[in-house]
Design a protein around this motif. Structure first.
Motif, PDB file in Angstrom:
ATOM      1  N   VAL A 229     -21.097   2.546  -9.635  1.00  0.00           N
ATOM      2  CA  VAL A 229     -19.702   2.128  -9.695  1.00  0.00           C
ATOM      3  C   VAL A 229     -19.171   2.002  -8.271  1.00  0.00           C
ATOM      4  CG1 VAL A 229     -17.368   2.729 -10.428  1.00  0.00           C
ATOM      5  CG2 VAL A 229     -19.309   3.221 -11.931  1.00  0.00           C
ATOM      6  N   ALA A 230     -18.529   0.869  -7.992  1.00  0.00           N
ATOM      7  CA  ALA A 230     -17.843   0.666  -6.711  1.00  0.00           C
ATOM      8  C   ALA A 230     -16.349   0.837  -6.962  1.00  0.00           C
ATOM      9  CB  ALA A 230     -18.141  -0.725  -6.164  1.00  0.00           C
ATOM     10  N   PRO A 231     -15.755   1.986  -6.582  1.00  0.00           N
ATOM     11  CA  PRO A 231     -14.357   2.264  -6.918  1.00  0.00           C
ATOM     12  C   PRO A 231     -13.365   1.700  -5.905  1.00  0.00           C
ATOM     13  CG  PRO A 231     -15.340   4.194  -5.922  1.00  0.00           C
ATOM     14  CD  PRO A 231     -16.418   3.144  -5.961  1.00  0.00           C
ATOM     15  N   GLY A 232     -13.437   0.407  -5.669  1.00  0.00           N
ATOM     16  CA  GLY A 232     -12.467  -0.243  -4.801  1.00  0.00           C
ATOM     17  C   GLY A 232     -13.025  -0.650  -3.450  1.00  0.00           C
ATOM     18  N   THR A 233     -12.377  -1.631  -2.835  1.00  0.00           N
ATOM     19  CA  THR A 233     -12.763  -2.103  -1.502  1.00  0.00           C
ATOM     20  C   THR A 233     -12.105  -1.258  -0.426  1.00  0.00           C
ATOM     21  OG1 THR A 233     -10.886  -3.604  -1.220  1.00  0.00           O
ATOM     22  CG2 THR A 233     -12.796  -4.456  -2.427  1.00  0.00           C
ATOM     23  N   ASP A 234     -12.508  -1.456   0.812  1.00  0.00           N
ATOM     24  CA  ASP A 234     -11.868  -0.771   1.933  1.00  0.00           C
ATOM     25  C   ASP A 234     -10.380  -1.108   1.994  1.00  0.00           C
ATOM     26  OD1 ASP A 234     -12.383  -3.432   2.622  1.00  0.00           O
ATOM     27  OD2 ASP A 234     -13.465  -2.954   4.458  1.00  0.00           O
ATOM     28  N   ILE A 235     -10.037  -2.364   1.729  1.00  0.00           N
ATOM     29  CA  ILE A 235      -8.631  -2.778   1.748  1.00  0.00           C
ATOM     30  C   ILE A 235      -7.847  -2.073   0.651  1.00  0.00           C
ATOM     31  CG2 ILE A 235      -7.058  -4.735   1.383  1.00  0.00           C
ATOM     32  CD1 ILE A 235      -9.130  -6.524   2.696  1.00  0.00           C
ATOM     33  N   GLN A 236      -8.391  -2.004  -0.552  1.00  0.00           N
ATOM     34  CA  GLN A 236      -7.712  -1.342  -1.661  1.00  0.00           C
ATOM     35  C   GLN A 236      -7.510   0.144  -1.386  1.00  0.00           C
ATOM     36  OE1 GLN A 236     -10.465  -2.578  -4.743  1.00  0.00           O
ATOM     37  NE2 GLN A 236      -8.986  -4.029  -5.589  1.00  0.00           N
ATOM     38  N   LEU A 237      -8.528   0.788  -0.808  1.00  0.00           N
ATOM     39  CA  LEU A 237      -8.416   2.213  -0.512  1.00  0.00           C
ATOM     40  C   LEU A 237      -7.351   2.480   0.548  1.00  0.00           C
ATOM     41  CD1 LEU A 237     -12.205   3.216  -0.394  1.00  0.00           C
ATOM     42  CD2 LEU A 237     -10.604   3.568  -2.265  1.00  0.00           C
ATOM     43  N   LEU A 238      -7.353   1.669   1.591  1.00  0.00           N
ATOM     44  CA  LEU A 238      -6.378   1.835   2.669  1.00  0.00           C
ATOM     45  C   LEU A 238      -4.960   1.625   2.155  1.00  0.00           C
ATOM     46  CD1 LEU A 238      -5.805   2.201   5.697  1.00  0.00           C
ATOM     47  CD2 LEU A 238      -6.178  -0.254   5.985  1.00  0.00           C
ATOM     48  N   ARG A 239      -4.779   0.566   1.365  1.00  0.00           N
ATOM     49  CA  ARG A 239      -3.460   0.264   0.825  1.00  0.00           C
ATOM     50  C   ARG A 239      -2.978   1.368  -0.126  1.00  0.00           C
ATOM     51  NH1 ARG A 239      -0.207  -4.282  -0.150  1.00  0.00           N
ATOM     52  NH2 ARG A 239       0.877  -4.265  -2.163  1.00  0.00           N
ATOM     53  N   ALA A 240      -3.864   1.831  -1.007  1.00  0.00           N
ATOM     54  CA  ALA A 240      -3.489   2.856  -1.981  1.00  0.00           C
ATOM     55  C   ALA A 240      -3.100   4.163  -1.300  1.00  0.00           C
ATOM     56  CB  ALA A 240      -4.636   3.094  -2.962  1.00  0.00           C
ATOM     57  N   GLU A 241      -3.867   4.571  -0.307  1.00  0.00           N
ATOM     58  CA  GLU A 241      -3.565   5.820   0.375  1.00  0.00           C
ATOM     59  C   GLU A 241      -2.286   5.690   1.202  1.00  0.00           C
ATOM     60  OE1 GLU A 241      -3.842   9.792   1.568  1.00  0.00           O
ATOM     61  OE2 GLU A 241      -4.711   8.657  -0.100  1.00  0.00           O
ATOM     62  N   ALA A 242      -2.090   4.536   1.851  1.00  0.00           N
ATOM     63  CA  ALA A 242      -0.861   4.320   2.611  1.00  0.00           C
ATOM     64  C   ALA A 242       0.363   4.376   1.696  1.00  0.00           C
ATOM     65  CB  ALA A 242      -0.923   2.984   3.339  1.00  0.00           C
ATOM     66  N   ALA A 244       0.610   5.863  -1.197  1.00  0.00           N
ATOM     67  CA  ALA A 244       0.785   7.222  -1.721  1.00  0.00           C
ATOM     68  C   ALA A 244       1.478   8.118  -0.694  1.00  0.00           C
ATOM     69  CB  ALA A 244      -0.569   7.813  -2.104  1.00  0.00           C
ATOM     70  N   ARG A 245       1.107   7.997   0.562  1.00  0.00           N
ATOM     71  CA  ARG A 245       1.735   8.833   1.601  1.00  0.00           C
ATOM     72  C   ARG A 245       3.176   8.419   1.852  1.00  0.00           C
ATOM     73  NH1 ARG A 245      -2.638  10.846   6.101  1.00  0.00           N
ATOM     74  NH2 ARG A 245      -4.355  11.241   4.657  1.00  0.00           N
ATOM     75  N   ILE A 246       3.409   7.118   1.859  1.00  0.00           N
ATOM     76  CA  ILE A 246       4.776   6.621   2.064  1.00  0.00           C
ATOM     77  C   ILE A 246       5.681   7.077   0.922  1.00  0.00           C
ATOM     78  CG2 ILE A 246       6.200   4.538   2.142  1.00  0.00           C
ATOM     79  CD1 ILE A 246       3.804   3.225   3.661  1.00  0.00           C
ATOM     80  N   ALA A 247       5.175   6.937  -0.312  1.00  0.00           N
ATOM     81  CA  ALA A 247       5.959   7.338  -1.484  1.00  0.00           C
ATOM     82  C   ALA A 247       6.288   8.829  -1.452  1.00  0.00           C
ATOM     83  CB  ALA A 247       5.192   6.998  -2.766  1.00  0.00           C
ATOM     84  N   ALA A 248       5.351   9.637  -0.962  1.00  0.00           N
ATOM     85  CA  ALA A 248       5.564  11.084  -0.911  1.00  0.00           C
ATOM     86  C   ALA A 248       6.620  11.460   0.127  1.00  0.00           C
ATOM     87  CB  ALA A 248       4.244  11.781  -0.601  1.00  0.00           C
ATOM     88  N   LEU A 249       6.789  10.612   1.132  1.00  0.00           N
ATOM     89  CA  LEU A 249       7.702  10.943   2.227  1.00  0.00           C
ATOM     90  C   LEU A 249       9.049  10.241   2.141  1.00  0.00           C
ATOM     91  CD1 LEU A 249       5.042  10.843   5.071  1.00  0.00           C
ATOM     92  CD2 LEU A 249       6.203  12.888   4.211  1.00  0.00           C
ATOM     93  N   ARG A 250       9.207   9.308   1.250  1.00  0.00           N
ATOM     94  CA  ARG A 250      10.484   8.580   1.128  1.00  0.00           C
ATOM     95  C   ARG A 250      11.571   9.472   0.503  1.00  0.00           C
ATOM     96  NH1 ARG A 250      10.864   4.678   4.738  1.00  0.00           N
ATOM     97  NH2 ARG A 250       9.361   2.992   4.460  1.00  0.00           N
TER      98      ARG A 250
END
Length: 250
Positions: A229-242, A244-250
């Motif tokens: 299983v390939a759970p996402g591309t590098d772009i998808q991982l970077l975007r998702a983590e960014a 998630a962190r932004i949402a946690a800090l807003r």
């Protein structure tokens, strides 16, 4: 020759997790490869970079324990030969729709008498070892992509091709060809197709991988019994983590 760990995991019936490089950055590929993936794929079909850039990315992956794979841009002997010569330990070939497509792909990946690959693995020998030629045909992994209704209809014929190790399912394109949105993997048409391919692979002893754009989908594919299983591309991982962190800090 260096072991292809994906074959060992398959023999042990253990799931392989596959990273996915689409940004063309060798440092990012190296970081991704150090993250615990069993393999990392260099994507020349949708990645925004050339085969020249793929060489440095394969070098970066090779500094880690992840198996270096590549998705070629098309079913081309020339490009497949270059990727294998550059040290890819497996090829994922897009848009394999017929048995003839699969035979063409397999021939490009293997030296005679099993295929028509030309000899010249400059970096392949550095990564694989001095006995590369002796063992390459049995070590390199060949995965044909099933991502259309035609490929699905011909799946048994495709998977029956000698020396084809297995398939890699492209659920987004398969959904599109079924008249659905590319992210509609939960539709019964798509899930039925995936499960039928997994069952066929088990029957024929073939390796079955898939791309999963979300953790939820990856977990479901694990439940279905996929081998990779390939759970996402590098772009998808970077975007998702960014996000998630932004949402946690807003």
């Amino acid at each position: 020759m260096r072991e292809n760990r994906l074959r060992t995991l398959f023999a042990d019936k253990k799931l392989a997790l596959n990273g996915w490089v689409s940004m063309g950055n060798s440092l990012l590929a190296e970081v991704l490869s150090h993250s615990g993936y069993d393999a990392v794929t260099v994507d020349l079909q949708h990645g925004l970079f050339s085969i020249e850039a793929a060489v440095s990315i394969l070098q970066a992956i090779s500094t880690t324990g992840a198996v270096p794979l590549a998705r070629c841009s098309e079913n081309s002997l020339g490009e497949i030969n270059k990727l294998l010569d550059a040290g890819a330990y497996g090829i994922i070939c897009p848009l394999v729709n017929t048995r003839e497509d699969a035979e063409q792909f397999v021939r490009a990946c293997h030296y005679s008498p099993r295929g028509g690959r030309s000899y010249g693995p400059a970096r392949g020998v550095l990564y694989g070892g001095a006995d590369y030629f002796t063992h390459a045909n049995r070590t390199v992994l060949t995965l044909a992509m099933i991502e259309t209704k035609l490929g699905l209809a011909n799946a048994e014929a495709i998977m029956s091709v000698p020396d084809l190790d297995g398939i890699f399912i492209g659920p987004a394109d398969l959904a599109i060809d079924m008249g659905l949105a590319p992210d509609n993997w939960k539709d019964k048409q798509v899930t039925d197709a995936i499960q039928s391919l997994v069952a066929l692979g088990a029957q024929l002893g073939k390796y079955i991988g898939i791309f999963a754009g979300t953790v939820e989908m990856a977990q479901r594919m694990k439940e279905y019994g996929l081998d990779m299983v390939a759970p996402g591309t590098d772009i998808q991982l970077l975007r998702a983590e960014a996000q998630a962190r932004i949402a946690a800090l807003r």
